[in-house]
Design a protein around this motif. Structure first.
Motif, PDB file in Angstrom:
ATOM      1  N   GLY A 157       8.623   7.737  22.287  1.00 27.34           N
ATOM      2  CA  GLY A 157       7.323   6.671  22.026  1.00 27.34           C
ATOM      3  C   GLY A 157       6.097   7.409  21.409  1.00 27.34           C
ATOM      4  N   GLN A 158       6.306   8.572  20.616  1.00 31.87           N
ATOM      5  CA  GLN A 158       5.284   9.278  20.040  1.00 31.87           C
ATOM      6  C   GLN A 158       5.526   9.421  18.565  1.00 31.87           C
ATOM      7  OE1 GLN A 158       4.531  13.098  22.458  1.00 31.87           O
ATOM      8  NE2 GLN A 158       6.329  12.380  23.703  1.00 31.87           N
ATOM      9  N   ALA A 159       4.265   9.826  17.999  1.00 35.83           N
ATOM     10  CA  ALA A 159       4.150  10.105  16.583  1.00 35.83           C
ATOM     11  C   ALA A 159       2.986  10.730  16.281  1.00 35.83           C
ATOM     12  CB  ALA A 159       3.966   8.569  15.885  1.00 35.83           C
ATOM     13  N   VAL A 160       2.782  11.175  14.867  1.00 33.92           N
ATOM     14  CA  VAL A 160       1.566  12.121  14.490  1.00 33.92           C
ATOM     15  C   VAL A 160       0.965  11.400  13.299  1.00 33.92           C
ATOM     16  CG1 VAL A 160       0.945  14.125  13.686  1.00 33.92           C
ATOM     17  CG2 VAL A 160       3.035  14.045  15.125  1.00 33.92           C
ATOM     18  N   LEU A 161      -0.265  11.218  13.550  1.00 29.98           N
ATOM     19  CA  LEU A 161      -1.395  10.593  12.614  1.00 29.98           C
ATOM     20  C   LEU A 161      -1.949  11.687  11.977  1.00 29.98           C
ATOM     21  CD1 LEU A 161      -2.764   7.610  14.084  1.00 29.98           C
ATOM     22  CD2 LEU A 161      -0.735   7.271  13.059  1.00 29.98           C
ATOM     23  N   LEU A 162      -1.949  11.849  10.706  1.00 28.09           N
ATOM     24  CA  LEU A 162      -2.612  13.068   9.901  1.00 28.09           C
ATOM     25  C   LEU A 162      -3.550  12.488   8.845  1.00 28.09           C
ATOM     26  CD1 LEU A 162       0.644  15.182   9.046  1.00 28.09           C
ATOM     27  CD2 LEU A 162      -0.836  15.313  10.903  1.00 28.09           C
ATOM     28  N   ARG A 163      -4.751  13.220   8.775  1.00 26.68           N
ATOM     29  CA  ARG A 163      -5.985  12.735   7.931  1.00 26.68           C
ATOM     30  C   ARG A 163      -6.226  14.060   7.123  1.00 26.68           C
ATOM     31  NH1 ARG A 163      -6.998   9.838  12.471  1.00 26.68           N
ATOM     32  NH2 ARG A 163      -6.925   7.452  12.172  1.00 26.68           N
TER      33      ARG A 163
ATOM     34  N   ALA B 289      -5.027   2.680   4.634  1.00 29.42           N
ATOM     35  CA  ALA B 289      -6.038   3.726   4.051  1.00 29.42           C
ATOM     36  C   ALA B 289      -5.429   4.827   3.488  1.00 29.42           C
ATOM     37  CB  ALA B 289      -6.914   4.280   5.543  1.00 29.42           C
ATOM     38  N   GLY B 290      -3.967   4.941   3.378  1.00 27.62           N
ATOM     39  CA  GLY B 290      -3.259   5.751   2.530  1.00 27.62           C
ATOM     40  C   GLY B 290      -2.994   7.357   3.305  1.00 27.62           C
ATOM     41  N   HIS B 291      -3.025   7.314   4.854  1.00 30.11           N
ATOM     42  CA  HIS B 291      -2.875   8.522   5.230  1.00 30.11           C
ATOM     43  C   HIS B 291      -1.347   8.532   5.661  1.00 30.11           C
ATOM     44  CE1 HIS B 291      -7.148   9.052   4.942  1.00 30.11           C
ATOM     45  NE2 HIS B 291      -7.449   8.241   5.940  1.00 30.11           N
ATOM     46  N   PRO B 292      -0.709   9.690   6.030  1.00 28.12           N
ATOM     47  CA  PRO B 292       0.666   9.879   6.259  1.00 28.12           C
ATOM     48  C   PRO B 292       0.781   9.871   7.855  1.00 28.12           C
ATOM     49  CG  PRO B 292      -0.353  11.980   5.801  1.00 28.12           C
ATOM     50  CD  PRO B 292      -1.383  11.038   5.261  1.00 28.12           C
ATOM     51  N   LEU B 293       1.814   9.218   8.003  1.00 27.71           N
ATOM     52  CA  LEU B 293       2.338   9.238   9.539  1.00 27.71           C
ATOM     53  C   LEU B 293       3.772   9.949   9.628  1.00 27.71           C
ATOM     54  CD1 LEU B 293       2.621   7.592  12.426  1.00 27.71           C
ATOM     55  CD2 LEU B 293       3.926   5.950  11.106  1.00 27.71           C
ATOM     56  N   LEU B 294       3.909  10.678  10.515  1.00 30.30           N
ATOM     57  CA  LEU B 294       5.116  11.602  10.987  1.00 30.30           C
ATOM     58  C   LEU B 294       5.727  10.970  12.154  1.00 30.30           C
ATOM     59  CD1 LEU B 294       4.198  15.238  10.598  1.00 30.30           C
ATOM     60  CD2 LEU B 294       4.934  13.801   8.879  1.00 30.30           C
TER      61      LEU B 294
ATOM     62  N   ASP C 270      -1.979  -1.724  15.462  1.00 34.65           N
ATOM     63  CA  ASP C 270      -3.044  -2.107  14.558  1.00 34.65           C
ATOM     64  C   ASP C 270      -3.533  -0.676  14.182  1.00 34.65           C
ATOM     65  OD1 ASP C 270      -2.589  -4.502  14.720  1.00 34.65           O
ATOM     66  OD2 ASP C 270      -4.589  -5.274  15.557  1.00 34.65           O
ATOM     67  N   ARG C 271      -3.525   0.189  15.048  1.00 36.04           N
ATOM     68  CA  ARG C 271      -4.255   1.450  14.574  1.00 36.04           C
ATOM     69  C   ARG C 271      -3.109   2.298  13.621  1.00 36.04           C
ATOM     70  NH1 ARG C 271      -8.199   4.453  16.669  1.00 36.04           N
ATOM     71  NH2 ARG C 271      -8.169   6.441  16.149  1.00 36.04           N
ATOM     72  N   VAL C 272      -1.893   2.159  13.709  1.00 37.63           N
ATOM     73  CA  VAL C 272      -0.895   2.931  12.765  1.00 37.63           C
ATOM     74  C   VAL C 272      -1.114   2.082  11.338  1.00 37.63           C
ATOM     75  CG1 VAL C 272       1.509   3.046  12.197  1.00 37.63           C
ATOM     76  CG2 VAL C 272       0.646   3.599  14.461  1.00 37.63           C
TER      77      VAL C 272
ATOM     78  N   PHE D 195       0.694  -1.145   0.109  1.00 39.91           N
ATOM     79  CA  PHE D 195       0.025  -0.028  -0.084  1.00 39.91           C
ATOM     80  C   PHE D 195       0.956   1.355  -0.151  1.00 39.91           C
ATOM     81  CE2 PHE D 195      -2.313  -3.611   2.068  1.00 39.91           C
ATOM     82  CZ  PHE D 195      -3.504  -3.328   1.728  1.00 39.91           C
ATOM     83  N   CYS D 196       0.832   1.959  -1.060  1.00 47.57           N
ATOM     84  CA  CYS D 196       1.671   3.260  -1.148  1.00 47.57           C
ATOM     85  C   CYS D 196       1.127   4.337  -1.749  1.00 47.57           C
ATOM     86  CB  CYS D 196       3.022   2.863  -1.797  1.00 47.57           C
ATOM     87  SG  CYS D 196       2.625   2.183  -3.612  1.00 47.57           S
ATOM     88  N   ALA D 197       1.765   5.383  -1.552  1.00 50.01           N
ATOM     89  CA  ALA D 197       1.375   6.586  -2.421  1.00 50.01           C
ATOM     90  C   ALA D 197       2.595   7.420  -2.853  1.00 50.01           C
ATOM     91  CB  ALA D 197       0.509   7.810  -1.688  1.00 50.01           C
ATOM     92  N   ASP D 198       2.847   8.258  -3.631  1.00 49.38           N
ATOM     93  CA  ASP D 198       3.859   9.011  -3.907  1.00 49.38           C
ATOM     94  C   ASP D 198       4.173  10.225  -3.304  1.00 49.38           C
ATOM     95  OD1 ASP D 198       4.743   6.951  -5.797  1.00 49.38           O
ATOM     96  OD2 ASP D 198       3.552   7.985  -7.453  1.00 49.38           O
TER      97      ASP D 198
END
Length: 344
Positions: free
Chosen positions: A337-343, A207-212, A199-201, A116-119
């Protein structure tokens, strides 16, 4: 544990055009046999003496893929030469296939793989701007077609006191900046990338959303464990999953690499069962960061472990004479132990 934030985007400002652009045509001097003649040549004769204008350059589509945006390129001849030799950047699928062929011994042959990927565009950072560069790359997916200019992100981060020179040592500040600048939905992930957050990550990336994600960067840009002394940011925009079987509909096997499958564009597909956490070597993050214009494939557990040990501020930075904005509680409070989920 996940917390969430939610701001409108500023419209882009386009400089006014310059419609005048008319340049007077100066006729060339008369040839010797006409100089001193009582009768001047006609305007049509003069027009015939004026050479035709040079041909227009080809349209952008005919000139091939645009090179990656390299910050500081005009200052570095070495970077310019390296970029010219590298050629146009590969897409995420092509880069992943290159890595699978190059390091095939890393990937389990008893599993089938779904990508699963995007450019993302490429941008080489200048100075300690890895976090803002990662956010800029994510912004091109969240605010197409080109996101928000990096210069604007740096300016906003400085104005709000998040950074002194581009560094970002706080996941919370990164989330606030992403929400304000990109107008996107932001979730802050705490407690690491493993356990219930895993599993959430993975579902987020499928779903195609970015993770920082912050991590310690090794010499080859891969995650390592240096107690935060090499703290760095990357953006993940996809995931490679090793599964026992591929769902029957919505996926197509790669024409070059048997055993590699891709979701069929425009066709609904059933999400595959996520590999168990104790199944080693079955999940790889597809990531990009600001020191290379290539994608990276990182073992998920390697990223998880690197992210979970970001505890100390680099001694070389502390004694280097530069000013950095570090939150109360230091690197441990800001990144560990932290990250950012963006939608969108």
């Amino acid at each position: 544990m996940i917390s969430s934030y939610s701001s409108p985007l500023e419209p882009p400002i386009h400089p006014p055009g310059n419609p005048s652009g008319q340049v007077p045509i100066i006729p060339p001097p008369l040839p010797p046999h006409l100089q001193g003649s009582a009768s001047l040549p006609s305007s049509s004769s003069l027009q015939a003496l004026i050479p035709p204008p040079p041909p227009l350059p080809p349209p952008p589509s005919a000139m091939g893929a645009a090179p990656p945006h390299v910050f500081g390129l005009e200052k570095s001849q070495l970077l310019k030469q390296a970029l010219e030799k590298a050629g146009p950047p590969a897409g995420s699928r092509e880069d992943t296939k290159r890595l699978l062929k190059l390091h095939k011994d890393r990937f389990r042959s008893d599993l089938r793989w779904i990508l699963f990927c995007a450019d993302l565009p490429s941008l080489i950072q200048e100075g300690p701007q890895c976090g803002l560069v990662a956010l800029w790359m994510a912004g091109t997916v969240l605010v197409p077609p080109s996101g928000i200019p990096l210069e604007r992100l740096v300016q906003m981060a400085m104005e709000r006191g998040y950074t002194a020179q581009g560094e970002m040592f706080s996941v919370a500040d990164m989330g606030r900046l992403a929400e304000e600048a990109l107008g996107c939905e932001v979730e802050l992930l705490r407690g690491g990338l493993g356990g219930p957050n895993r599993d959430r990550v993975l579902q987020h990336l499928v779903a195609g959303h970015p993770l920082l994600v912050p991590y310690d960067e090794d010499f080859n840009h891969e995650p390592c464990q240096r107690k935060g002394h090499k703290a760095h940011w990357a953006v993940s925009i996809g995931v490679l999953l090793g599964v026992q079987c591929v769902p029957s509909s919505g996926y197509a096997e790669d024409a070059e690499l048997p055993g590699l499958f891709h979701p069929v564009p425009g066709m609904p597909c059933q999400p595959p069962p996520l590999p168990e956490e104790d199944l080693q070597g079955a999940v790889y993050l597809l990531a990009k960061q600001g020191k290379s214009w290539h994608y990276q494939l990182w073992d998920y557990n390697q990223v998880r472990d690197s992210n979970l040990q970001l505890t100390d501020f680099s001694p070389s930075r502390a004694t280097g004479g530069q000013t950095y904005v570090v939150p109360a509680g230091g690197v441990r409070a800001g990144l560990c132990g932290q990250a950012v989920l963006l939608r969108p």
